[in-house]
Design a protein around this motif. Sequence first.
Motif, PDB file in Angstrom:
ATOM      1  N   VAL A  48      42.605  45.655  50.266  1.00  0.00           N
ATOM      2  CA  VAL A  48      44.030  46.629  49.529  1.00  0.00           C
ATOM      3  C   VAL A  48      44.714  46.641  50.537  1.00  0.00           C
ATOM      4  O   VAL A  48      46.084  47.049  49.988  1.00  0.00           O
ATOM      5  N   VAL A  49      44.822  47.326  51.519  1.00  0.00           N
ATOM      6  CA  VAL A  49      45.865  47.975  52.928  1.00  0.00           C
ATOM      7  C   VAL A  49      45.992  45.972  52.786  1.00  0.00           C
ATOM      8  O   VAL A  49      47.445  46.573  53.084  1.00  0.00           O
ATOM      9  N   LYS A  50      45.871  45.451  53.200  1.00  0.00           N
ATOM     10  CA  LYS A  50      46.378  44.232  53.623  1.00  0.00           C
ATOM     11  C   LYS A  50      46.945  43.990  52.934  1.00  0.00           C
ATOM     12  O   LYS A  50      48.204  43.363  53.059  1.00  0.00           O
ATOM     13  N   PRO A  77      40.289  38.393  47.980  1.00  0.00           N
ATOM     14  CA  PRO A  77      39.320  40.044  48.679  1.00  0.00           C
ATOM     15  C   PRO A  77      38.386  39.095  48.572  1.00  0.00           C
ATOM     16  O   PRO A  77      38.332  38.623  47.482  1.00  0.00           O
ATOM     17  N   LYS A  78      37.610  40.018  49.520  1.00  0.00           N
ATOM     18  CA  LYS A  78      36.300  39.780  49.325  1.00  0.00           C
ATOM     19  C   LYS A  78      35.574  39.923  47.979  1.00  0.00           C
ATOM     20  O   LYS A  78      36.306  41.089  47.431  1.00  0.00           O
ATOM     21  N   ASP A  84      44.511  38.514  36.295  1.00  0.00           N
ATOM     22  CA  ASP A  84      44.900  37.467  36.631  1.00  0.00           C
ATOM     23  C   ASP A  84      45.949  37.582  38.262  1.00  0.00           C
ATOM     24  O   ASP A  84      46.766  38.657  38.275  1.00  0.00           O
ATOM     25  N   LEU A  85      45.090  37.237  39.467  1.00  0.00           N
ATOM     26  CA  LEU A  85      45.490  37.382  39.975  1.00  0.00           C
ATOM     27  C   LEU A  85      46.166  36.152  40.922  1.00  0.00           C
ATOM     28  O   LEU A  85      47.351  36.188  42.090  1.00  0.00           O
ATOM     29  N   ALA A 143      43.269  43.780  42.648  1.00  0.00           N
ATOM     30  CA  ALA A 143      42.164  44.034  43.206  1.00  0.00           C
ATOM     31  C   ALA A 143      41.096  42.567  42.531  1.00  0.00           C
ATOM     32  O   ALA A 143      42.136  41.639  42.670  1.00  0.00           O
ATOM     33  N   ASN A 144      39.806  42.453  42.126  1.00  0.00           N
ATOM     34  CA  ASN A 144      39.157  41.314  41.998  1.00  0.00           C
ATOM     35  C   ASN A 144      39.445  40.668  40.330  1.00  0.00           C
ATOM     36  O   ASN A 144      39.427  41.756  39.731  1.00  0.00           O
ATOM     37  N   GLU A 145      39.474  39.602  40.380  1.00  0.00           N
ATOM     38  CA  GLU A 145      39.846  38.799  39.403  1.00  0.00           C
ATOM     39  C   GLU A 145      38.961  39.113  38.489  1.00  0.00           C
ATOM     40  O   GLU A 145      38.955  39.109  37.170  1.00  0.00           O
ATOM     41  N   GLU A 146      37.200  38.933  38.811  1.00  0.00           N
ATOM     42  CA  GLU A 146      36.145  39.612  37.908  1.00  0.00           C
ATOM     43  C   GLU A 146      35.364  40.573  38.102  1.00  0.00           C
ATOM     44  O   GLU A 146      35.330  40.915  39.513  1.00  0.00           O
ATOM     45  N   PRO A 147      34.816  41.610  36.866  1.00  0.00           N
ATOM     46  CA  PRO A 147      34.721  41.779  37.250  1.00  0.00           C
ATOM     47  C   PRO A 147      33.213  42.206  37.876  1.00  0.00           C
ATOM     48  O   PRO A 147      32.018  41.465  37.895  1.00  0.00           O
TER      49      PRO A 147
END
Length: 338
Positions: free
Chosen positions: A214-216, A315-316, A303-304, A234-238
């Motif tokens: 998030v910071v990056k 993101p990881k 959707d990112l 956020a991540n695409e998938e929960p």
Amino acid sequence: MKKISLVTGANGHLGNNLVRELLKRGETVRASVRDLNDKEPFIGLDCEIVYADLRDKDSLHKALDGVNTLYQVAAVFKHWAQDPEKEIIIPNVEATQNIMEAAKEANVRKIVYVSSVAALSLDKTNLKGKIDETTWLENSHGNAYFDSKARAERTAWELAEKYDLDMVSVLPGAMIGGEFLKKTPTILAFDSILLGKMKVNYISEMTPIDVTDVVKGMITAAEKGVRGTRYILANEEPVTSDDIIKIAKKFIPSLEIPQKYTKEQLLNLADKLESEAKEKNTQPSLLRSQVELYYGGINRHYDLTTSRQDLNFNPKLGEVALEEYFKRVFASLRKKSL
């Protein structure tokens, strides 16, 4: 002229990790806090620490003097209060109005405004079946925090347009990890699962994301973000509650699996706990709004596309971030038991 970045809420989880990353990149950082005696988050950090209260405009004028980039992080982050409107919604909306007006007066070049995925629609999907940054929260099911994030961000955009400010907003998911770990409601929720304190399984899906990602994303948004754009960080998938428990059991195999109840049973329990909390002035362990939000009533598939294109945001995975976090907590527990 030296460029200065101001981070509000710099002693919080996100704010402090942002300060650390900016300093690593050689930036001049001004960190604002409401309590100058809270020195522990800044041990070893070469930054200027100043007082600022988002409801005190005089303090904001001083904090913003000479600032090039404003990272507006500070906000009330809690889901329950005796008077939600007075303690959560109004403070976040008024704080936003004050900081935006002060930023205009200080001629701040760029504003990165921190909102939340809580400000997005819960169910309006695009053609990909996902929630994107064009949507807005319409029904919070009574959750004051969700309401406050949507109303505050809308206020920010209205003022950015009114004052012709170069602003982007970022909308993080459920943040964990990082160098500095301050226990937020999000982190406490994940901790309760690992520590076996969550006896009722009411969470359907969550979107854990490493705060470092998030910071990056925020720093890139300050540098390359397109004016007037919202960015989902956020991540695409929960990750489902069953997945979260499965990851936790890697570290604590004897972990008891929380029992699942019907929505009606959970609503009845939440009503009872909230009533008791009001009488005793304590925090209820389950909220009616949480049941409504999480019990099959919220879409957490995001959707990112815009964040990937503009910010190279990658993101990881949530499962990886969560396993790394649980590993850290477990190691800390083992160290304390020795």
